[in-house]
Design a protein around this motif. Structure first.
Motif, mmCIF file in Angstrom:
data_model
loop_
_atom_site.group_PDB
_atom_site.id
_atom_site.type_symbol
_atom_site.label_atom_id
_atom_site.label_comp_id
_atom_site.label_asym_id
_atom_site.label_seq_id
_atom_site.Cartn_x
_atom_site.Cartn_y
_atom_site.Cartn_z
ATOM 1 N N VAL A 127 0.799 -1.143 -0.023
ATOM 2 C CA VAL A 127 -0.150 -0.083 0.047
ATOM 3 C C VAL A 127 0.836 1.336 0.014
ATOM 4 C CG1 VAL A 127 -0.245 0.010 2.541
ATOM 5 C CG2 VAL A 127 -1.936 1.136 1.198
ATOM 6 N N ALA A 128 2.055 1.148 0.640
ATOM 7 C CA ALA A 128 2.840 2.190 0.869
ATOM 8 C C ALA A 128 3.637 2.562 -0.513
ATOM 9 C CB ALA A 128 3.810 2.223 1.882
ATOM 10 N N ALA A 129 3.995 1.459 -1.436
ATOM 11 C CA ALA A 129 4.829 1.551 -2.684
ATOM 12 C C ALA A 129 3.802 1.943 -3.469
ATOM 13 C CB ALA A 129 5.251 0.302 -2.760
ATOM 14 N N ALA A 130 2.551 1.571 -3.492
ATOM 15 C CA ALA A 130 1.552 2.071 -4.313
ATOM 16 C C ALA A 130 1.305 3.596 -4.366
ATOM 17 C CB ALA A 130 0.132 1.224 -4.183
ATOM 18 N N ALA A 131 1.140 3.897 -3.063
ATOM 19 C CA ALA A 131 0.974 5.415 -2.769
ATOM 20 C C ALA A 131 2.317 6.319 -3.430
ATOM 21 C CB ALA A 131 0.777 5.762 -1.389
ATOM 22 N N ASP A 132 3.452 5.502 -3.016
ATOM 23 C CA ASP A 132 4.626 6.390 -3.673
ATOM 24 C C ASP A 132 4.613 6.427 -5.155
ATOM 25 O OD1 ASP A 132 6.743 7.753 -2.415
ATOM 26 O OD2 ASP A 132 8.181 5.956 -2.917
ATOM 27 N N LEU A 133 3.794 5.651 -5.883
ATOM 28 C CA LEU A 133 3.790 5.758 -7.362
ATOM 29 C C LEU A 133 2.982 7.028 -7.435
ATOM 30 C CD1 LEU A 133 3.976 4.843 -10.052
ATOM 31 C CD2 LEU A 133 1.992 3.328 -9.790
ATOM 32 N N ALA A 134 1.912 7.173 -6.985
ATOM 33 C CA ALA A 134 1.123 8.274 -7.212
ATOM 34 C C ALA A 134 1.878 9.565 -6.656
ATOM 35 C CB ALA A 134 -0.233 8.062 -6.174
ATOM 36 N N ALA A 135 2.593 9.575 -5.723
ATOM 37 C CA ALA A 135 3.538 10.903 -5.229
ATOM 38 C C ALA A 135 4.267 11.142 -6.608
ATOM 39 C CB ALA A 135 4.306 10.510 -4.036
ATOM 40 N N ALA A 136 4.806 9.993 -6.913
ATOM 41 C CA ALA A 136 5.895 10.247 -8.008
ATOM 42 C C ALA A 136 5.265 10.881 -9.473
ATOM 43 C CB ALA A 136 6.618 9.058 -8.409
ATOM 44 N N ALA A 137 4.000 10.524 -9.650
ATOM 45 C CA ALA A 137 3.171 10.934 -10.787
ATOM 46 C C ALA A 137 2.673 12.287 -10.778
ATOM 47 C CB ALA A 137 1.990 9.898 -11.098
ATOM 48 N N LEU A 138 2.169 12.719 -9.314
ATOM 49 C CA LEU A 138 1.644 13.957 -9.041
ATOM 50 C C LEU A 138 2.678 14.931 -9.012
ATOM 51 C CD1 LEU A 138 -1.131 12.911 -6.579
ATOM 52 C CD2 LEU A 138 -1.499 13.803 -9.058
ATOM 53 N N ASN A 139 3.888 14.559 -8.597
ATOM 54 C CA ASN A 139 5.050 15.242 -8.390
ATOM 55 C C ASN A 139 4.929 16.532 -7.702
ATOM 56 O OD1 ASN A 139 8.069 15.125 -8.610
ATOM 57 N ND2 ASN A 139 7.685 16.467 -10.485
ATOM 58 N N PRO A 140 4.335 16.787 -6.477
ATOM 59 C CA PRO A 140 4.207 17.872 -5.811
ATOM 60 C C PRO A 140 5.535 18.177 -5.423
ATOM 61 C CG PRO A 140 3.001 16.370 -4.639
ATOM 62 C CD PRO A 140 3.336 15.830 -6.187
ATOM 63 N N SER A 141 6.076 19.494 -5.208
ATOM 64 C CA SER A 141 7.098 19.903 -4.623
ATOM 65 C C SER A 141 6.548 20.653 -3.196
ATOM 66 C CB SER A 141 8.072 20.882 -5.337
ATOM 67 O OG SER A 141 9.027 20.892 -4.720
ATOM 68 N N MET A 142 7.293 20.155 -2.136
ATOM 69 C CA MET A 142 6.490 20.915 -0.837
ATOM 70 C C MET A 142 7.236 21.898 -0.336
ATOM 71 S SD MET A 142 4.443 18.447 -0.289
ATOM 72 C CE MET A 142 3.878 18.711 1.342
ATOM 73 N N ASP A 143 7.490 22.745 -1.198
ATOM 74 C CA ASP A 143 8.166 24.129 -0.724
ATOM 75 C C ASP A 143 7.332 25.329 -1.019
ATOM 76 O OD1 ASP A 143 9.030 23.253 -3.589
ATOM 77 O OD2 ASP A 143 10.221 25.074 -3.511
ATOM 78 N N SER A 144 6.072 25.143 -1.803
ATOM 79 C CA SER A 144 5.044 26.297 -1.754
ATOM 80 C C SER A 144 3.842 25.463 -2.123
ATOM 81 C CB SER A 144 5.488 27.230 -2.866
ATOM 82 O OG SER A 144 5.701 26.672 -4.283
ATOM 83 N N TRP A 145 2.879 26.399 -1.493
ATOM 84 C CA TRP A 145 1.355 25.941 -1.675
ATOM 85 C C TRP A 145 1.033 25.795 -2.971
ATOM 86 C CZ3 TRP A 145 -3.212 27.432 -3.520
ATOM 87 C CH2 TRP A 145 -4.387 26.892 -3.298
ATOM 88 N N ASP A 146 1.405 26.534 -4.013
ATOM 89 C CA ASP A 146 0.927 26.370 -5.354
ATOM 90 C C ASP A 146 1.409 25.309 -6.000
ATOM 91 O OD1 ASP A 146 3.556 27.727 -5.240
ATOM 92 O OD2 ASP A 146 2.772 29.045 -6.820
ATOM 93 N N GLN A 147 2.392 24.816 -5.350
ATOM 94 C CA GLN A 147 2.909 23.469 -6.256
ATOM 95 C C GLN A 147 2.391 22.059 -5.539
ATOM 96 O OE1 GLN A 147 7.497 23.752 -7.141
ATOM 97 N NE2 GLN A 147 7.180 25.040 -5.253
ATOM 98 N N ALA A 148 1.714 22.389 -4.163
ATOM 99 C CA ALA A 148 1.287 21.089 -3.606
ATOM 100 C C ALA A 148 -0.086 21.472 -2.727
ATOM 101 C CB ALA A 148 2.392 20.689 -2.817
ATOM 102 N N PRO A 149 -1.137 22.039 -3.287
ATOM 103 C CA PRO A 149 -2.008 22.305 -2.472
ATOM 104 C C PRO A 149 -2.727 21.185 -1.368
ATOM 105 C CG PRO A 149 -2.273 23.068 -4.520
ATOM 106 C CD PRO A 149 -1.167 22.222 -4.643
ATOM 107 N N ALA A 150 -2.866 20.104 -2.023
ATOM 108 C CA ALA A 150 -3.752 19.148 -1.121
ATOM 109 C C ALA A 150 -2.477 18.394 -0.315
ATOM 110 C CB ALA A 150 -4.394 18.102 -1.933
ATOM 111 N N ALA A 151 -1.506 18.044 -1.096
ATOM 112 C CA ALA A 151 -0.312 17.600 -0.320
ATOM 113 C C ALA A 151 0.046 18.316 1.097
ATOM 114 C CB ALA A 151 0.828 17.229 -1.265
ATOM 115 N N ALA A 152 0.095 19.613 0.682
ATOM 116 C CA ALA A 152 0.420 20.473 1.852
ATOM 117 C C ALA A 152 -0.583 20.519 3.175
ATOM 118 C CB ALA A 152 0.460 22.123 1.537
#
Length: 516
Positions: A127-152
């Motif tokens: 389940v963690a590896a599958a979620a990591d695939l989603a993270a790689a595909a969405l590719n939000p960068s966690m340094d500003s809200w406009d790059q990662a609204p939901a992830a933030a």
């Protein structure tokens, strides 16, 4: 203009909304398809099936926990499979994935194999590896809200929950997602240094045991702090009396660093006693619980960490006893205000007027700028298993270590380091090593480990630790993090170790003696 109008059909995508790729698209077009959006998901699905097949094929060829032959043989097979790594003309996405992934899987150390048990290197949950695939595909960068609204927003929810796990009685605890224990310890010492400076002191003195993780010493070096004052650790745990003596001789701010789950033995320092000693001298306590922190998921095991809440900061990793793909580290602090020194202004990321308008500021949530959304896999795992589900997996690993220790104790050709095993770590060695002079005995233990690695049979670690007579000896180390393997799955490993030791001794006995 509608959202659909702004996203025209991409070759190789889903042309009719029917949920399948465009079979008529030239194969090469999938090579440059992006992973996100509705269209990219179809290209990603096609390539993911290639990856899964390649993983299975590589593991089948490897046939065990580690590739055989040693470093040179592994490197040569990899080169033969993947050369050239930068061809003049590309081979296409499918061929490249099939070749590279298969080669790396064939040459991998696989923590999903129960006999791959050397390090704090866990088999990640699917389940963690599958979620990591989603993270790689969405590719939000966690340094500003406009790059990662939901992830933030997700990171805020997850860090609040993890902080409350560590500090259930504090009113405003907080936590950061880090790349692991090294970064967490670095940030903890950085924050301690800044608190000392804010109080008018030149620096902070770090006091730790000689069992502390090497990242503590490295952090003092990186931060320009004095070399840590290192105290003795009889039996592998910090001696509070020794810390008391050191603190009595220091002036100015001090940070005591305790360990909850040492790397070599999985031992937990006496946290309540260390907290009391630190408080008596006006020092602060930081606990490196990179290994042991997830014991908090278990109601039965959490008392092993009594005293943890007295710490100003706590390191713990979820890519150890949390079964996350690397990296998934956490630094928890007792109060969110302690993170204020990390605040930084970069107009393109967190301009003042954007903040006044309500855009969240992410830059002060890490010492890194660009960073992956590691919180996504953590969140999926927490939701899938819940606290009790994760707690049961932690309990399983602790129980398995006890079972493995019992197998060692019952084995006629092995002995275990005296005392209770650490969290899920067992140290043992062939009794044949004890029949040799000390240096030769340790050399035999080391050669057993290397022989197992070279032959691709097992991955066991090594650790130097005190024996019953106080002598420091070399031991083989089994670090048991597999969430499903049981003690009987590991019993054969013990026979393998003793047989390997016997083979080595026989070979040495047959070698001609050197000149006298």
């Amino acid at each position: 203009m509608s959202r659909d109008d702004r996203h025209p059909r991409i070759p190789g995508g889903d042309p009719d909304g029917a949920g399948h790729p465009d079979a008529s698209a030239p194969p090469g077009e999938v090579d440059v398809a992006v992973a996100g959006d509705t269209h990219g998901a179809y290209a990603l699905g096609k390539l993911t099936s290639v990856v899964l097949d390649a993983l299975a094929e590589g593991a089948t060829v490897r046939g065990g926990p580690l590739p055989g032959g040693g470093p040179d043989a592994v490197a040569e097979r990899l080169r033969a499979a993947c050369a050239p790594v930068l061809p003049e003309h590309g081979t296409g996405a499918e061929e490249a994935l099939r070749t590279v992934v298969r080669a790396v899987a064939e040459g991998a150390a696989d923590p999903a194999d129960p006999w791959c048990a050397a390090h704090l290197h866990c088999p990640p949950l699917a389940v963690a590896a599958a979620a990591d695939l989603a993270a790689a595909a969405l590719n939000p960068s966690m340094d500003s809200w406009d790059q990662a609204p939901a992830a933030a927003a997700l990171e805020q929810e997850v860090t609040a929950a993890l902080a409350a796990l560590v500090y259930p009685r504090r009113t405003a605890p907080d936590a950061l997602i880090t790349s692991g224990g090294t970064e967490s310890n670095l940030v903890a010492l950085l924050l301690a240094r800044e608190r000392a400076r804010a109080a008018g002191a030149a620096t902070v003195r770090v006091v730790c045991g000689d069992n502390a993780h090497h990242s503590v010493r490295r952090a003092t070096w990186l931060l320009g702090l004095p070399e840590p004052v290192t105290v003795e650790c009889p039996g592998g745990r910090v001696d509070p009396a020794a810390v008391d003596r050191v603190l009595a001789g220091l002036t100015g701010p001090a940070l005591v660093v305790a360990t909850a789950g040492t790397t070599d033995e999985g031992l937990v320092d006496p946290l309540p006693h260390l907290a009391a000693v630190a408080a008596r001298h006006g020092a602060e306590l930081h606990v490196d619980a990179a290994y042991g922190g997830p014991l908090l998921f278990s109601d039965r095991l959490a008392p092993l960490l009594d005293g943890l809440e007295s710490a100003v900061s706590v390191t713990f990793d979820l890519h150890k006893l949390g079964w996350q793909p690397v990296a998934a580290g956490v630094l928890a602090v007792s109060d969110t205000g302690l993170l204020a020194p990390l605040a930084l202004r970069a107009d393109y990321l967190n301009a003042d007027d954007d903040g006044e308008a309500g855009l969240p500021d992410l830059l002060g949530r890490s010492i890194r700028t660009t960073r992956r959304p590691d919180v996504l896999k953590i969140a999926a795992t927490l939701r899938a298993l819940g606290r009790t589900g994760l707690g049961s997996l932690v309990e399983h690993c602790v129980r398995t270590a006890r079972e493995f220790a019992a197998f060692v104790d019952a084995h006629p050709a092995l002995r275990r380091r005296p005392g209770e095993p650490g969290i899920s770590t067992v140290l043992f060695r062939p009794t044949a090593a004890d029949a040799l002079p000390p240096a030769e005995g340790d050399a035999l233990v080391a050669e057993v480990r290397r022989r197992l690695l070279t032959e691709g049979l097992a991955v066991v670690g090594r650790a130097v630790a005190e024996d019953a007579d106080g002598t420091r000896r070399l031991w083989l180390k089994a670090t048991l993090l597999h969430p499903r393997a049981a003690g009987e799955d590991l019993a054969g490993l013990l026979d393998l170790v003793t047989a390997t030791a016997a083979r080595i001794r026989t070979t040495h006995a047959q070698e001609p003696e050197g000149p006298r």
